[in-house]
Design a protein around this motif. Structure first.
Motif, short mmCIF file in Angstrom:
data_model
loop_
_atom_site.label_atom_id
_atom_site.label_comp_id
_atom_site.label_asym_id
_atom_site.label_seq_id
_atom_site.Cartn_x
_atom_site.Cartn_y
_atom_site.Cartn_z
N ALA A 28 0.87 -1.18 0.00
CA ALA A 28 0.00 0.00 0.00
C ALA A 28 0.91 1.23 0.00
O ALA A 28 1.04 1.93 1.00
CB ALA A 28 -0.92 -0.02 1.22
N SER A 32 -2.92 5.80 1.12
CA SER A 32 -3.83 6.18 2.21
C SER A 32 -4.13 7.68 2.23
O SER A 32 -5.23 8.09 2.61
CB SER A 32 -3.24 5.77 3.56
OG SER A 32 -3.14 4.37 3.64
N ASP A 39 -9.02 4.46 6.86
CA ASP A 39 -9.29 3.37 7.79
C ASP A 39 -10.06 2.24 7.11
O ASP A 39 -9.77 1.06 7.28
CB ASP A 39 -10.04 3.88 9.02
CG ASP A 39 -11.33 4.62 8.67
OD1 ASP A 39 -11.41 5.25 7.59
OD2 ASP A 39 -12.26 4.60 9.50
N MET A 42 -7.72 0.47 4.68
CA MET A 42 -6.78 -0.37 5.42
C MET A 42 -7.45 -1.68 5.85
O MET A 42 -6.86 -2.76 5.73
CB MET A 42 -6.26 0.38 6.65
CG MET A 42 -5.22 -0.36 7.45
SD MET A 42 -3.61 -0.46 6.67
CE MET A 42 -3.03 1.20 6.83
N ASP A 43 -8.68 -1.60 6.31
CA ASP A 43 -9.42 -2.81 6.70
C ASP A 43 -9.65 -3.72 5.49
O ASP A 43 -9.53 -4.94 5.60
CB ASP A 43 -10.76 -2.44 7.34
CG ASP A 43 -10.61 -1.87 8.73
OD1 ASP A 43 -9.55 -2.07 9.36
OD2 ASP A 43 -11.55 -1.21 9.20
N ALA A 57 3.16 -0.49 4.03
CA ALA A 57 2.36 0.72 3.82
C ALA A 57 3.25 1.94 4.02
O ALA A 57 4.02 2.01 4.98
CB ALA A 57 1.18 0.76 4.79
N VAL A 101 -3.03 2.40 11.90
CA VAL A 101 -2.70 0.97 11.96
C VAL A 101 -3.35 0.34 13.19
O VAL A 101 -3.97 -0.72 13.10
CB VAL A 101 -1.17 0.75 11.98
CG1 VAL A 101 -0.83 -0.71 12.24
CG2 VAL A 101 -0.54 1.24 10.68
N SER A 104 -6.93 -0.61 12.96
CA SER A 104 -7.24 -1.71 12.04
C SER A 104 -7.00 -3.03 12.79
O SER A 104 -6.69 -3.04 13.97
CB SER A 104 -6.37 -1.63 10.79
OG SER A 104 -5.04 -2.02 11.09
#
Length: 163
Positions: A28, A32, A39, A42-43, A57, A101, A104
């Motif tokens: 990733a 973001s 969020d 990320m999930d 990431a 992070v 998540s």
């Protein structure tokens, strides 16, 4: 030759449904900051990881001296590229990246810092040979001020592993 599959998608809408299965590695890289709900993204990316998989990431560090200085003197504005890229919807510091992070199902295994992209800035030759070690030393001594980018290695937190 090096890609088995490629999907073009607007990640603001989430991962496309055809991206399925489990992956050992999800990269990733600098995404973001381009979506309203990092969020959620990320999930969704974590949901594609195998139990023993990892995610790399990266995000630009908004606490870098350049945007700090611009804000301090009242010159906040967007640029064509870099930390203040006009397509960035979100800005991250080390603390807010860690929070993303933590919220998540993942945990931060390792956090690294990169310095200025001297090549992209057009610095080469003798200037680059002097600037590169100075930049590396500054990043090592005070990463929240001198790291241009934050790079995290993430994996599932133990309590979030599935059978």
């Amino acid at each position: 030759d090096r890609v088995d599959e490629f999907y073009k998608a607007d990640l603001e809408d989430g991962l496309p449904p055809e991206v399925s299965g489990e992956f050992d590695l999800v990269v990733a890289g600098d995404i973001s900051e381009h979506v309203r709900r990092p969020d959620r993204l990320m999930d969704q990316l974590a949901a594609r990881l195998a139990n023993d998989g990892e995610m790399l990431a990266s995000v630009p560090n908004f606490a870098h001296w350049y945007p700090r200085g611009r804000v301090a003197v009242g010159l906040f504005d967007y640029d064509q590229r870099g930390i203040l890229d006009r397509t960035h919807l979100r800005h991250f510091t080390r603390r807010s990246f860690r929070r993303l992070v933590k919220e998540s199902s993942l945990e931060l295994v390792e956090l690294r810092y990169s310095g200025l992209p001297l090549g992209a800035m057009g610095l080469t030759g003798a200037v680059s040979r002097v600037a590169r070690p100075v930049d590396r030393a500054l990043v090592r001594v005070w990463p929240t001020m001198f790291a241009y980018q934050l790079i995290g290695r993430l994996r599932f937190a133990a309590e979030n592993l599935t059978d």
